[in-house]
Design a protein around this motif. Structure first.
Motif, short mmCIF file in Angstrom:
data_model
loop_
_atom_site.label_atom_id
_atom_site.label_comp_id
_atom_site.label_asym_id
_atom_site.label_seq_id
_atom_site.Cartn_x
_atom_site.Cartn_y
_atom_site.Cartn_z
N ILE A 270 15.49 8.75 7.60
CA ILE A 270 16.54 8.75 6.13
C ILE A 270 17.85 7.25 5.80
N VAL A 271 18.34 6.58 6.85
CA VAL A 271 20.01 5.64 6.53
C VAL A 271 18.67 4.31 6.31
N PRO A 272 17.59 3.70 6.66
CA PRO A 272 16.81 2.36 6.24
C PRO A 272 16.17 3.05 5.32
N THR A 273 15.55 3.56 4.25
CA THR A 273 14.77 3.63 3.69
C THR A 273 15.84 3.85 2.74
N ILE A 274 16.76 4.17 2.26
CA ILE A 274 18.19 4.19 1.96
C ILE A 274 18.66 2.09 1.36
N LEU A 275 18.33 2.15 2.72
CA LEU A 275 19.32 0.41 2.73
C LEU A 275 18.04 -0.25 1.81
N GLU A 276 16.27 0.52 2.50
CA GLU A 276 15.08 -0.70 1.56
C GLU A 276 15.54 -0.78 0.31
N GLU B 76 16.02 -7.51 -7.01
CA GLU B 76 15.21 -8.04 -8.09
C GLU B 76 15.87 -7.71 -9.38
N GLY B 77 17.43 -6.80 -9.64
CA GLY B 77 18.47 -6.68 -10.84
C GLY B 77 18.39 -8.29 -10.49
N ILE B 78 19.07 -8.80 -9.22
CA ILE B 78 19.69 -10.57 -9.19
C ILE B 78 18.53 -11.38 -10.09
N PHE B 79 17.28 -10.80 -8.99
CA PHE B 79 16.46 -12.70 -9.55
C PHE B 79 15.13 -12.42 -10.21
N HIS B 80 14.99 -11.08 -10.74
CA HIS B 80 14.58 -10.41 -11.60
C HIS B 80 13.22 -10.73 -10.99
N THR B 81 12.77 -10.52 -9.65
CA THR B 81 11.53 -10.37 -9.38
C THR B 81 11.53 -9.56 -8.67
N SER B 82 10.33 -9.47 -8.53
CA SER B 82 9.99 -7.84 -6.77
C SER B 82 9.13 -9.08 -5.38
N TRP B 83 10.32 -8.27 -4.33
CA TRP B 83 10.47 -9.36 -3.01
C TRP B 83 8.99 -8.93 -2.30
N TRP B 84 8.65 -7.82 -2.82
CA TRP B 84 7.81 -6.56 -1.74
C TRP B 84 7.16 -5.68 -2.47
N ASP B 85 6.51 -5.24 -2.11
CA ASP B 85 5.30 -3.85 -2.93
C ASP B 85 4.86 -2.97 -2.73
N TYR B 86 5.05 -1.82 -2.58
CA TYR B 86 4.73 -0.79 -1.81
C TYR B 86 3.18 -0.37 -2.60
N SER B 87 3.36 -0.28 -3.78
CA SER B 87 2.78 0.30 -4.78
C SER B 87 1.57 0.91 -4.48
N HIS B 88 0.19 0.25 -3.20
CA HIS B 88 -0.52 0.52 -3.04
C HIS B 88 -0.60 1.25 -1.73
N ASN B 89 0.71 1.32 -1.88
CA ASN B 89 0.88 2.96 -0.06
C ASN B 89 0.93 4.20 -0.64
N LYS B 90 0.30 5.00 -0.38
CA LYS B 90 0.26 6.17 -0.49
C LYS B 90 2.08 6.80 -0.57
N TYR B 91 1.97 7.44 -1.45
CA TYR B 91 3.26 8.11 -1.37
C TYR B 91 4.19 7.43 -1.01
N ASN B 92 4.88 6.36 -2.34
CA ASN B 92 5.53 5.45 -2.48
C ASN B 92 6.16 5.80 -3.35
N PHE B 93 8.09 5.31 -3.81
CA PHE B 93 8.83 5.62 -4.47
C PHE B 93 8.85 4.19 -5.19
N GLN B 94 8.57 3.92 -6.62
CA GLN B 94 9.11 2.40 -7.61
C GLN B 94 8.76 1.53 -6.66
N GLY B 95 7.57 1.84 -6.31
CA GLY B 95 6.83 0.61 -4.49
C GLY B 95 8.28 -0.15 -4.20
N ARG B 96 9.16 0.28 -4.13
CA ARG B 96 10.74 0.10 -3.70
C ARG B 96 10.36 0.48 -1.87
N VAL B 97 10.04 2.22 -1.37
CA VAL B 97 10.18 1.99 -0.31
C VAL B 97 8.62 3.15 -0.29
#
Length: 306
Positions: free
Chosen positions: A81-87, A95-116
């Motif tokens: 739970i804790v590291p997932t919240i941090l990630e 993303e908000g500051i630099f307007h870029t996505s530094w990593w993307d889990y979109s292609h992984n199963k059971y992802n949320f917004q590609g961030r975790v």
């Protein structure tokens, strides 16, 4: 200041642990990504050998989960739970500051917004158990190898150097979104063109190939595809008329010329970038602009519903 207590630990040890975990995180990330990319990669936001997200994450997990460290199930659950919240928080802030996505889990199963994603979160649970039983005893032992006076001086120097590195890297990262959007516009143009050649049976396969090759080896991939089509036509028709063969060769030449031109534009965008931008693109080969990341996530949701 050094004696300030946080969750039962003094600031001196917390800062030492933070930088040691940041360095170990950089070693792990650089080795892992280098192995995947088959080239040396200096991972991390700054140029120096640290990944502070690991340092912050490891120290935070240790301080928060220390009260339940005696229970393996609770430690593992908290470690998920804790590291997932941090990630997730780190991804959203960057993303908000630099307007870029530094990593993307979109292609992984059971992802949320590609961030975790579930797989990574379960891995964080294993890491957290290892943190308490293997890593932290090791890191704590390293801190005890040098005197407190030497440790304080070392931490001050490291923090100052990191601060300067961070300021320079931050300035470079603020410019990367525009560069990524320019490069992605070339990728989109290539996608539209190749889709019209019908060398790929589905748009999804073409998207995946573009993402995989990122233009670096795409000309060879297209050449192989075209030759497969030509050989199939020859095998089916036994022997095509000379006029038909000339049309096939001309079509092949047109495709190669167009892809070469787009490849040169793409690489021109990449090579004309400043040193910091090129370093970020090298360290995060799958980095995307926020706009492209949102498009890709929407595409993944559409595929799942389909």
């Amino acid at each position: 200041m050094w004696e300030l207590q946080i969750a039962g630990e003094d600031l001196y040890h917390i800062i030492n642990w933070f930088w040691l975990y940041s360095f170990l995180g950089w070693v792990w990330e650089s080795c892992y990504v280098s192995a995947k990319e088959k080239r040396l990669v200096n991972r991390g936001f700054v140029m120096g050998p640290v990944c502070t997200i690991y340092g912050f994450g490891a120290v935070t997990v240790y301080l928060i989960l220390k009260p339940v460290s005696g229970s393996m199930p609770l430690l593992y659950l908290g470690g998920v739970i804790v590291p997932t919240i941090l990630e997730y928080t780190t991804a959203a802030v960057m993303e908000g500051i630099f307007h870029t996505s530094w990593w993307d889990y979109s292609h992984n199963k059971y992802n949320f917004q590609g961030r975790v994603c579930l797989g990574a979160s379960l891995g964080w649970g294993i890491f957290s158990v290892a943190l308490f039983h293997v890593l932290h005893p090791f890191v704590s032992g390293l801190v005890e190898l040098y005197s407190v006076a030497a440790g304080k001086m070392l931490m001050i120097c490291v923090t100052i150097l990191y601060g300067a590195d961070f300021i320079i890297s931050f300035a470079g990262a603020m410019e990367i979104s525009k560069r990524l959007q320019s490069m992605e516009s070339v990728m989109e143009e290539l996608y539209e063109y190749v889709q019209g050649t019908r060398l790929y049976s589905t748009a999804e396969e073409l998207r995946e190939r573009l993402e995989l090759y990122r233009l670096s080896g795409y000309r060879e991939e297209l050449r192989r595809r075209f030759e497969m089509r030509r050989d199939a036509a020859l095998a089916f028709g036994l022997e095509l008329p000379a006029e038909k063969m000339e049309q096939i060769r001309e079509r092949h030449r047109q495709i190669e010329e167009r892809v070469c031109a787009l490849h040169e534009r793409y690489m021109g965008q990449r090579t004309s970038a400043g040193f910091l931008t090129r370093r970020f693109l090298s360290a995060y080969p799958h980095m995307k602009s926020r706009t492209q990341a949102i498009k890709d996530r929407a595409l993944q949701r559409t595929r799942k519903r389909g």
